[in-house]
Design a protein around this motif. Structure first.
Motif, PDB file in Angstrom:
ATOM      1  N   GLY A  48       0.814  -1.216   0.000  1.00  0.00           N
ATOM      2  CA  GLY A  48       0.000   0.000   0.000  1.00  0.00           C
ATOM      3  C   GLY A  48       0.842   1.258   0.000  1.00  0.00           C
ATOM      4  O   GLY A  48       0.469   2.271  -0.601  1.00  0.00           O
ATOM      5  N   GLN A  49       1.989   1.205   0.660  1.00  0.00           N
ATOM      6  CA  GLN A  49       2.873   2.368   0.676  1.00  0.00           C
ATOM      7  C   GLN A  49       3.471   2.615  -0.708  1.00  0.00           C
ATOM      8  O   GLN A  49       3.798   3.747  -1.061  1.00  0.00           O
ATOM      9  CB  GLN A  49       3.979   2.161   1.717  1.00  0.00           C
ATOM     10  N   GLU A  50       3.618   1.546  -1.487  1.00  0.00           N
ATOM     11  CA  GLU A  50       4.114   1.702  -2.860  1.00  0.00           C
ATOM     12  C   GLU A  50       3.102   2.474  -3.702  1.00  0.00           C
ATOM     13  O   GLU A  50       3.472   3.303  -4.545  1.00  0.00           O
ATOM     14  CB  GLU A  50       4.370   0.331  -3.470  1.00  0.00           C
ATOM     15  N   ILE A  51       1.805   2.187  -3.506  1.00  0.00           N
ATOM     16  CA  ILE A  51       0.755   2.935  -4.209  1.00  0.00           C
ATOM     17  C   ILE A  51       0.850   4.410  -3.851  1.00  0.00           C
ATOM     18  O   ILE A  51       0.799   5.291  -4.716  1.00  0.00           O
ATOM     19  CB  ILE A  51      -0.632   2.384  -3.844  1.00  0.00           C
ATOM     20  N   LEU A  73      -8.262   1.792  -1.280  1.00  0.00           N
ATOM     21  CA  LEU A  73      -6.830   1.712  -1.600  1.00  0.00           C
ATOM     22  C   LEU A  73      -6.584   0.953  -2.897  1.00  0.00           C
ATOM     23  O   LEU A  73      -5.787   1.394  -3.734  1.00  0.00           O
ATOM     24  CB  LEU A  73      -6.064   1.066  -0.441  1.00  0.00           C
ATOM     25  N   VAL A  74      -7.250  -0.203  -3.089  1.00  0.00           N
ATOM     26  CA  VAL A  74      -7.003  -0.972  -4.313  1.00  0.00           C
ATOM     27  C   VAL A  74      -7.516  -0.223  -5.543  1.00  0.00           C
ATOM     28  O   VAL A  74      -6.898  -0.258  -6.609  1.00  0.00           O
ATOM     29  CB  VAL A  74      -7.621  -2.382  -4.249  1.00  0.00           C
ATOM     30  N   LEU A  75      -8.646   0.479  -5.412  1.00  0.00           N
ATOM     31  CA  LEU A  75      -9.170   1.260  -6.527  1.00  0.00           C
ATOM     32  C   LEU A  75      -8.285   2.474  -6.802  1.00  0.00           C
ATOM     33  O   LEU A  75      -8.027   2.824  -7.959  1.00  0.00           O
ATOM     34  CB  LEU A  75     -10.610   1.702  -6.232  1.00  0.00           C
ATOM     35  N   PHE A  76      -7.817   3.110  -5.754  1.00  0.00           N
ATOM     36  CA  PHE A  76      -6.895   4.242  -5.890  1.00  0.00           C
ATOM     37  C   PHE A  76      -5.631   3.784  -6.613  1.00  0.00           C
ATOM     38  O   PHE A  76      -5.145   4.454  -7.534  1.00  0.00           O
ATOM     39  CB  PHE A  76      -6.556   4.787  -4.499  1.00  0.00           C
TER      40      PHE A  76
END
Length: 400
Positions: A54-57, A98-101
């Motif tokens: 998630g931090q990579e996103i 988060l996954v959609l972002f």
């Protein structure tokens, strides 16, 4: 050994030994793999990554901003307060935000567009694909029907493509790319045009004697206060997310593995719930990501479903892995030659690589994931902090 490393290991044994024993072993394996010759065992045919941190996103979003630093003077406290919940939405493991972002950020970066545009669904729908407005706008990007049709979003009596995160996002990216070019690469003007329509913004610029090179978005006359506020909202959101780096609790919540999403073809006669169940995915979650298909509605053409990348490759990888394992087992009774055994042993004894040279576009998150280590461990090992900038060419110590 991972599934992807199997072909490489076989190549090491068969290609480097060069002995009669190796040839015999190779022939045995070859015979057992004949039936599987059509399987995509080449790692290049499999997804580059099916999960990410998630931090990579978050890092990818920050790296893609046209204005990477918050302008405090241009930020409205009102809008910062309104969107103060955005980081907690991204940090919530039970939320799809988060996954959609991550999906939207990736699509924008592939199109070479500023990631400020990834904030539009926060403003429009709160990153909820099933969002509906009483006055007509619908979906992640809140398209009205006319705009949706103008940008090739499929719509019919039994299917509303605005509720498809795939259809609407791809249409939004096409539209934003057109606007971004039309307004000289100014994300603020493009955003205003997204909200008010490009012709209104062009007319306002002509009245003010401005062009794309010298336009001052805040000074454009004749536009609705809502349109001006739209830009202010996106900038405030960017500032709110910038402050996340100073919130250890939120950053820790983002430090988790999430699936990479892509669009897949939904076979005719198959519901999205059935498709998910066949791939051991949570049917309720996949239906939630695909409200356009959740009720059994389908477009007249090919139906597209948004789901993890691994949904289409997992079965192939399982079959390939099982086939190779069976082939190896069937030849296990034939002892390899001493030379083959020596090659395998030397490969196992080879010291691990403890250094990594930073390449363009890499971040601490991508490097840590590559070597299967926590980001904090990578930073600590190299005396770095979360705010450190990794320059291409820098050599880092890593644990693999």
């Amino acid at each position: 050994m991972s599934r992807r490393s199997l072909p490489l290991a076989l190549g090491l044994v068969l290609g480097l030994a060069g002995t009669a024993g190796a040839q015999s072993l190779g022939a045995g394996i070859s015979q057992n793999l004949t039936a599987a010759s059509a399987l995509p065992l080449d790692p290049s045919t499999l997804p580059a990554a099916s999960v990410r941190n998630g931090q990579e996103i978050f890092s990818s979003f920050r790296d893609g901003l046209a204005e990477p630093t918050c302008d405090a003077e241009a930020t409205s406290p009102r809008w910062q307060k309104q969107f103060a919940h955005a980081p907690s939405r991204l940090a919530n493991q039970d939320d799809d935000a988060l996954v959609l972002f991550g999906y939207v950020v990736e699509e924008l970066r592939k199109a070479n567009l500023p990631t400020e545009f990834a904030l539009i669904p926060f403003v429009e729908s709160g990153y909820r694909p099933n969002a509906r407005n009483g006055s007509g706008p619908t979906g992640l990007w809140q398209f009205i029907a006319t705009t949706a049709r103008n940008h090739r979003v499929p719509m019919s009596n039994n299917y509303d493509g605005r509720l498809s995160a795939v259809e609407s996002t791809q249409a939004a990216v096409r539209y934003l790319k057109t606007l971004h070019g039309m307004f000289g690469g100014d994300w603020r003007l493009a955003t205003m045009a997204y909200n008010a329509g490009e012709y209104r913004v062009l007319q306002s610029m002509r009245k003010a004697g401005m062009n794309a090179q010298n336009a001052k978005p805040a000074g454009l006359p004749g536009l609705s206060p809502v349109t001006h506020a739209y830009v202010e909202k996106l900038h405030a959101l960017a500032c709110v997310l910038e402050d996340v780096e100073d919130q250890p609790g939120v950053m820790a919540s983002l430090d988790r593995t999430v699936p990479v999403l892509k669009d897949h073809t939904l076979p005719a006669g198959t519901s999205v719930q059935q498709w998910a169940a066949q791939r051991a995915l949570d049917p309720a979650k996949i239906a939630r990501l695909n409200p356009a298909l959740a009720a059994g509605n389908r477009p007249s053409g090919t139906a597209r479903v948004l789901a993890p990348v691994s949904a289409s490759s997992a079965n192939v990888a399982d079959i390939a892995s099982t086939t190779v394992a069976t082939a190896l087992a069937s030849t296990a009774s034939a002892a390899p030659s001493p030379q083959v055994a020596k090659v395998v042993a030397s490969a196992a004894d080879r010291p691990r690589n403890r250094r990594h040279t930073v390449r363009n576009g890499e971040s601490a998150w991508t490097i840590a994931r590559r070597y299967g280590m926590p980001v904090k461990a990578l930073l600590s090992l190299n005396g770095l902090s979360g705010s450190s900038v990794l320059k291409p060419g820098a050599v880092l110590r890593v644990e693999d």
